[in-house]
Design a protein around this motif. Structure first.
Motif, PDB file in Angstrom:
ATOM      1  N   SER A   1       7.136  -2.356  -4.517  1.00  0.00           N
ATOM      2  CA  SER A   1       7.515  -1.293  -3.589  1.00  0.00           C
ATOM      3  C   SER A   1       7.968  -0.043  -4.333  1.00  0.00           C
ATOM      4  CB  SER A   1       8.608  -1.772  -2.635  1.00  0.00           C
ATOM      5  OG  SER A   1       9.810  -2.011  -3.327  1.00  0.00           O
TER       6      SER A   1
ATOM      7  N   LEU B   1       7.250   1.888   3.769  1.00  0.00           N
ATOM      8  CA  LEU B   1       7.951   2.513   2.646  1.00  0.00           C
ATOM      9  C   LEU B   1       9.214   3.242   3.102  1.00  0.00           C
ATOM     10  CD1 LEU B   1       5.088   3.975   0.428  1.00  0.00           C
ATOM     11  CD2 LEU B   1       6.499   1.971  -0.007  1.00  0.00           C
TER      12      LEU B   1
ATOM     13  N   ASP C   1       0.832  -1.194   0.000  1.00  0.00           N
ATOM     14  CA  ASP C   1       0.000   0.000   0.000  1.00  0.00           C
ATOM     15  C   ASP C   1       0.868   1.246   0.000  1.00  0.00           C
ATOM     16  OD1 ASP C   1      -2.232   1.567   0.052  1.00  0.00           O
ATOM     17  OD2 ASP C   1      -2.595   1.324   2.202  1.00  0.00           O
ATOM     18  N   TYR C   2       0.566   2.179  -0.882  1.00  0.00           N
ATOM     19  CA  TYR C   2       1.343   3.411  -0.955  1.00  0.00           C
ATOM     20  C   TYR C   2       1.053   4.321   0.225  1.00  0.00           C
ATOM     21  CZ  TYR C   2      -2.908   5.615  -2.752  1.00  0.00           C
ATOM     22  OH  TYR C   2      -4.179   6.085  -2.897  1.00  0.00           O
ATOM     23  N   LYS C   3      -0.046   4.089   0.964  1.00  0.00           N
ATOM     24  CA  LYS C   3      -0.379   4.911   2.129  1.00  0.00           C
ATOM     25  C   LYS C   3       0.307   4.433   3.398  1.00  0.00           C
ATOM     26  CE  LYS C   3      -4.543   4.167   0.740  1.00  0.00           C
ATOM     27  NZ  LYS C   3      -5.991   3.961   0.728  1.00  0.00           N
TER      28      LYS C   3
ATOM     29  N   GLN D   1       6.796   0.921  -7.266  1.00  0.00           N
ATOM     30  CA  GLN D   1       5.555   1.536  -7.749  1.00  0.00           C
ATOM     31  C   GLN D   1       4.827   2.261  -6.609  1.00  0.00           C
ATOM     32  OE1 GLN D   1       6.101   1.740 -11.077  1.00  0.00           O
ATOM     33  NE2 GLN D   1       3.871   1.646 -11.128  1.00  0.00           N
ATOM     34  N   ALA D   2       4.772   1.640  -5.443  1.00  0.00           N
ATOM     35  CA  ALA D   2       4.101   2.262  -4.296  1.00  0.00           C
ATOM     36  C   ALA D   2       4.837   3.535  -3.874  1.00  0.00           C
ATOM     37  CB  ALA D   2       4.037   1.283  -3.132  1.00  0.00           C
ATOM     38  N   LEU D   3       6.162   3.498  -3.934  1.00  0.00           N
ATOM     39  CA  LEU D   3       6.959   4.677  -3.583  1.00  0.00           C
ATOM     40  C   LEU D   3       6.703   5.811  -4.577  1.00  0.00           C
ATOM     41  CD1 LEU D   3       9.148   5.805  -1.691  1.00  0.00           C
ATOM     42  CD2 LEU D   3      10.826   4.953  -3.310  1.00  0.00           C
ATOM     43  N   LYS D   4       6.598   5.477  -5.850  1.00  0.00           N
ATOM     44  CA  LYS D   4       6.310   6.494  -6.872  1.00  0.00           C
ATOM     45  C   LYS D   4       4.938   7.122  -6.656  1.00  0.00           C
ATOM     46  CE  LYS D   4       9.243   4.690 -10.530  1.00  0.00           C
ATOM     47  NZ  LYS D   4       9.296   4.074 -11.873  1.00  0.00           N
ATOM     48  N   HIS D   5       3.943   6.294  -6.313  1.00  0.00           N
ATOM     49  CA  HIS D   5       2.598   6.821  -6.038  1.00  0.00           C
ATOM     50  C   HIS D   5       2.636   7.746  -4.827  1.00  0.00           C
ATOM     51  CE1 HIS D   5       0.229   4.656  -8.964  1.00  0.00           C
ATOM     52  NE2 HIS D   5       0.815   3.510  -8.615  1.00  0.00           N
ATOM     53  N   ALA D   6       3.330   7.325  -3.771  1.00  0.00           N
ATOM     54  CA  ALA D   6       3.388   8.132  -2.543  1.00  0.00           C
ATOM     55  C   ALA D   6       4.100   9.456  -2.793  1.00  0.00           C
ATOM     56  CB  ALA D   6       4.092   7.353  -1.444  1.00  0.00           C
TER      57      ALA D   6
END
Length: 92
Positions: free
Chosen positions: A75, A49, A42-44, A77-82
């Motif tokens: 991870s 992260l 989860d990016y949230k 991709q999630a970091l990029k979203h965050a």
């Protein structure tokens, strides 16, 4: 006069033998997300992260983070979203 060849007893390399024993006894470490059986990262979830990022804001490699290939890609991709939503900074 004949030359006589003397044979000396061979020394066992104790360090190499100890190293082999240590390598065999070591267990295979699993990815932290595989241990938790996480299907998605989860990016949230900023706590997990931030453990995957250095103090300068760079993403840690698979070798240093201990992630498997699939969770490493997830991870990133999630970091990029965050970062895009401004939950995490782009640099330290």
């Amino acid at each position: 006069m004949a030359f006589i060849k003397k044979s000396f007893p061979k020394k066992k390399n104790d360090k190499a033998a100890e190293k082999k024993k240590r390598l065999k006894a070591r267990e295979v470490s699993k990815c932290r997300f595989c241990r938790e059986k996480a299907e998605e990262i989860d990016y949230k979830d900023l706590g997990s992260l931030q453990r995957l990022v250095t103090s300068q804001g760079k993403h840690l490699s698979r070798k240093r983070s201990g992630n498997c290939a699939t969770h490493q890609r997830m991870s990133i991709q999630a970091l990029k979203h965050a970062r895009f939503i401004a939950l995490m900074t782009f640099c330290g």
